[in-house]
Design a protein around this motif. Structure first.
Motif, PDB file in Angstrom:
ATOM      1  N   LYS A 154       8.373  -9.347  -4.657  1.00  0.00           N
ATOM      2  CA  LYS A 154       8.810  -8.088  -4.053  1.00  0.00           C
ATOM      3  C   LYS A 154       7.764  -6.998  -4.260  1.00  0.00           C
ATOM      4  CE  LYS A 154      13.784  -8.939  -4.609  1.00  0.00           C
ATOM      5  NZ  LYS A 154      15.028  -8.493  -5.314  1.00  0.00           N
ATOM      6  N   LEU A 155       7.132  -6.994  -5.441  1.00  0.00           N
ATOM      7  CA  LEU A 155       6.093  -6.000  -5.718  1.00  0.00           C
ATOM      8  C   LEU A 155       4.914  -6.163  -4.770  1.00  0.00           C
ATOM      9  CD1 LEU A 155       4.872  -3.760  -7.479  1.00  0.00           C
ATOM     10  CD2 LEU A 155       4.056  -5.537  -9.043  1.00  0.00           C
TER      11      LEU A 155
ATOM     12  N   PRO B 231       1.057  -0.594   0.378  1.00  0.00           N
ATOM     13  CA  PRO B 231       0.002  -0.245  -0.596  1.00  0.00           C
ATOM     14  C   PRO B 231      -0.169   1.259  -0.789  1.00  0.00           C
ATOM     15  CG  PRO B 231      -0.983  -0.826   1.500  1.00  0.00           C
ATOM     16  CD  PRO B 231       0.496  -1.060   1.666  1.00  0.00           C
ATOM     17  N   THR B 232       0.848   1.885  -1.358  1.00  0.00           N
ATOM     18  CA  THR B 232       0.774   3.317  -1.643  1.00  0.00           C
ATOM     19  C   THR B 232       0.312   3.540  -3.081  1.00  0.00           C
ATOM     20  OG1 THR B 232       3.074   3.406  -2.388  1.00  0.00           O
ATOM     21  CG2 THR B 232       2.662   3.741  -0.029  1.00  0.00           C
ATOM     22  N   ALA B 233      -0.007   4.788  -3.402  1.00  0.00           N
ATOM     23  CA  ALA B 233      -0.488   5.119  -4.744  1.00  0.00           C
ATOM     24  C   ALA B 233       0.573   4.806  -5.807  1.00  0.00           C
ATOM     25  CB  ALA B 233      -0.877   6.594  -4.804  1.00  0.00           C
ATOM     26  N   ASN B 234       1.826   5.170  -5.522  1.00  0.00           N
ATOM     27  CA  ASN B 234       2.896   4.914  -6.489  1.00  0.00           C
ATOM     28  C   ASN B 234       3.079   3.422  -6.748  1.00  0.00           C
ATOM     29  OD1 ASN B 234       3.290   7.628  -6.618  1.00  0.00           O
ATOM     30  ND2 ASN B 234       5.409   7.614  -5.922  1.00  0.00           N
ATOM     31  N   ASN B 235       3.038   2.632  -5.689  1.00  0.00           N
ATOM     32  CA  ASN B 235       3.217   1.193  -5.831  1.00  0.00           C
ATOM     33  C   ASN B 235       2.041   0.547  -6.551  1.00  0.00           C
ATOM     34  OD1 ASN B 235       5.651   1.439  -4.504  1.00  0.00           O
ATOM     35  ND2 ASN B 235       4.813   0.884  -2.506  1.00  0.00           N
ATOM     36  N   LEU B 236       0.845   1.085  -6.318  1.00  0.00           N
ATOM     37  CA  LEU B 236      -0.331   0.596  -7.036  1.00  0.00           C
ATOM     38  C   LEU B 236      -0.220   0.897  -8.530  1.00  0.00           C
ATOM     39  CD1 LEU B 236      -3.153  -0.666  -7.068  1.00  0.00           C
ATOM     40  CD2 LEU B 236      -4.096   1.594  -6.524  1.00  0.00           C
ATOM     41  N   LEU B 237       0.265   2.087  -8.868  1.00  0.00           N
ATOM     42  CA  LEU B 237       0.461   2.443 -10.268  1.00  0.00           C
ATOM     43  C   LEU B 237       1.508   1.543 -10.920  1.00  0.00           C
ATOM     44  CD1 LEU B 237       0.389   6.358 -10.094  1.00  0.00           C
ATOM     45  CD2 LEU B 237      -1.320   4.842 -11.127  1.00  0.00           C
ATOM     46  N   LEU B 238       2.541   1.186 -10.171  1.00  0.00           N
ATOM     47  CA  LEU B 238       3.543   0.269 -10.693  1.00  0.00           C
ATOM     48  C   LEU B 238       2.926  -1.090 -11.008  1.00  0.00           C
ATOM     49  CD1 LEU B 238       6.411  -0.611 -11.379  1.00  0.00           C
ATOM     50  CD2 LEU B 238       6.808  -1.020  -8.929  1.00  0.00           C
ATOM     51  N   ALA B 239       2.080  -1.581 -10.112  1.00  0.00           N
ATOM     52  CA  ALA B 239       1.417  -2.872 -10.344  1.00  0.00           C
ATOM     53  C   ALA B 239       0.491  -2.797 -11.554  1.00  0.00           C
ATOM     54  CB  ALA B 239       0.638  -3.276  -9.098  1.00  0.00           C
ATOM     55  N   ILE B 240      -0.249  -1.691 -11.681  1.00  0.00           N
ATOM     56  CA  ILE B 240      -1.150  -1.521 -12.826  1.00  0.00           C
ATOM     57  C   ILE B 240      -0.344  -1.483 -14.127  1.00  0.00           C
ATOM     58  CG2 ILE B 240      -2.738   0.082 -13.953  1.00  0.00           C
ATOM     59  CD1 ILE B 240      -3.719   0.860 -11.151  1.00  0.00           C
TER      60      ILE B 240
ATOM     61  N   HIS C   8      11.173   1.357  -0.639  1.00  0.00           N
ATOM     62  CA  HIS C   8       9.877   0.682  -0.771  1.00  0.00           C
ATOM     63  C   HIS C   8       8.829   1.523  -1.489  1.00  0.00           C
ATOM     64  CE1 HIS C   8      11.751  -2.111   1.922  1.00  0.00           C
ATOM     65  NE2 HIS C   8      11.760  -1.257   2.921  1.00  0.00           N
ATOM     66  N   GLN C   9       9.285   2.499  -2.308  1.00  0.00           N
ATOM     67  CA  GLN C   9       8.358   3.338  -3.056  1.00  0.00           C
ATOM     68  C   GLN C   9       8.764   3.371  -4.523  1.00  0.00           C
ATOM     69  OE1 GLN C   9       5.533   4.973  -2.027  1.00  0.00           O
ATOM     70  NE2 GLN C   9       5.807   3.952  -0.055  1.00  0.00           N
TER      71      GLN C   9
ATOM     72  N   ILE D 254      13.540  -3.258  -7.130  1.00  0.00           N
ATOM     73  CA  ILE D 254      12.894  -4.105  -8.136  1.00  0.00           C
ATOM     74  C   ILE D 254      13.286  -3.579  -9.509  1.00  0.00           C
ATOM     75  CG2 ILE D 254      10.712  -4.940  -9.093  1.00  0.00           C
ATOM     76  CD1 ILE D 254       9.416  -4.480  -6.404  1.00  0.00           C
ATOM     77  N   TYR D 255      13.855  -4.450 -10.317  1.00  0.00           N
ATOM     78  CA  TYR D 255      14.168  -4.095 -11.704  1.00  0.00           C
ATOM     79  C   TYR D 255      12.863  -4.171 -12.491  1.00  0.00           C
ATOM     80  CZ  TYR D 255      16.691  -4.164 -16.173  1.00  0.00           C
ATOM     81  OH  TYR D 255      17.174  -3.878 -17.417  1.00  0.00           O
ATOM     82  N   ALA D 256      12.353  -3.010 -12.934  1.00  0.00           N
ATOM     83  CA  ALA D 256      11.000  -2.932 -13.484  1.00  0.00           C
ATOM     84  C   ALA D 256      10.786  -3.876 -14.659  1.00  0.00           C
ATOM     85  CB  ALA D 256      10.679  -1.492 -13.890  1.00  0.00           C
ATOM     86  N   TRP D 257      11.787  -4.022 -15.524  1.00  0.00           N
ATOM     87  CA  TRP D 257      11.606  -4.889 -16.685  1.00  0.00           C
ATOM     88  C   TRP D 257      11.517  -6.356 -16.288  1.00  0.00           C
ATOM     89  CZ3 TRP D 257      15.185  -1.141 -19.513  1.00  0.00           C
ATOM     90  CH2 TRP D 257      14.442  -0.364 -20.414  1.00  0.00           C
TER      91      TRP D 257
END
Length: 285
Positions: A43-44, A49-58, A81-82, A94-97
């Motif tokens: 899902k990630l 490919p936004t800045a917020n989503n990139l920061l989440l991946a990082i 989707h953000q 998406i459950y971040a943990w």
């Protein structure tokens, strides 16, 4: 600090690798949609490919590689989707943990952050530590009142007071050990038993949390002084960390083999197998 980190990391890395292999096995040979971590990562990758989503991946990659900042998963949500920061992480796409392979290691990240502060706190006076702890408790209570979920009990800013009380208890350990005379050990053992098994039902989460912190601050120095020369206690202490890390892996394996595919539902048998397998993992690690 570095020594403590290097002691924690090998077992953490092994646990993360074990969960990765287990998730891959379940995904490759059974139903991949039921593997939570793989599903979360798919899902990630599907997010724009936004800045917020990139920061989440990082953040997700950094957490899995280093242990640090995993408690931030409690304030991350994905909506429309953000990726966003919010104190209310539900609902979320998406459950971040779920992006962290070893979910229980969020507490290790909190511990390591405190170790970064420890050099600046270790030489503080008892009064200064007490004032800082009271300030931390004020922040915790404010969060309990205004946030109302589990964040006041998990995120670093709200639990730093717990660590400060631990430092204060260490500085006052000789006073605490002799505080109740010859009856101190017996009282502390009874309090520990009550804290873990016999507390009355109906206590609110915040009441239990504050009571547990207060009681633990008093009894841990006493119990440590009584057991510090015990080889058995030292071995249990050394085994507690891998036991904590690998118990979820044991539960997942037992559920997969006995419950899901063996159709075994006996609670006592499943619990015994969980404990036994976790002990085996802890011994091997």
């Amino acid at each position: 600090y570095l020594s403590r980190y290097l002691r924690l990391y090998p077992a953490y890395a092994l646990g993360t690798l074990s969960f990765l292999l287990l998730d891959w096995f379940a995904s490759a040979f059974f139903n991949s949609s039921q593997v939570e971590s793989f599903s979360a990562w798919r899902k990630l990758f599907a997010l724009p490919p936004t800045a917020n989503n990139l920061l989440l991946a990082i953040w997700a990659v950094f957490c899995n590689l280093t242990i640090f900042l995993q408690d931030l998963g409690g304030i991350i949500a994905v909506r429309d989707h953000q990726a966003i920061l919010t104190v209310n992480r539900s609902p979320t796409e998406i459950y971040a943990w779920s992006l962290t392979l070893l979910n229980v290691s969020w507490s290790l990240g909190v511990e390591l952050l405190f170790y970064l502060l420890a050099p600046f706190l270790v030489h503080r006076s008892k009064l200064q530590l007490l004032l800082l702890a009271l300030l931390g408790f004020t922040l915790k209570i404010y969060a309990i009142v205004h946030i109302g979920n589990d964040l006041p009990y998990r995120m670093f800013p709200f639990v730093v007071s717990d660590f400060l009380l631990g430092m204060l208890a260490y500085k006052m350990r000789f006073t605490l050990i002799n505080s109740l005379g010859k009856h101190t050990p017996l009282i502390c053992y009874c309090l520990m038993f009550a804290l873990t098994t016999a507390l009355p039902v109906g206590l609110a989460k915040w009441a239990y949390s504050l009571l547990a912190i207060g009681v633990t601050t008093f009894i841990v120095p006493v119990l440590f002084d009584l057991s510090k020369r015990s080889k058995l206690d030292n071995r249990i202490g050394e085994a507690s960390y891998p036991f904590y890390l690998f118990h979820l892996l044991a539960i997942a394996l037992i559920h997969f083999t006995l419950t899901k595919h063996g159709n075994i539902t006996n609670t006592y048998m499943i619990s015994a197998c969980n404990v036994l397998l976790t002990l085996i993992f802890a011994y091997l690690v």
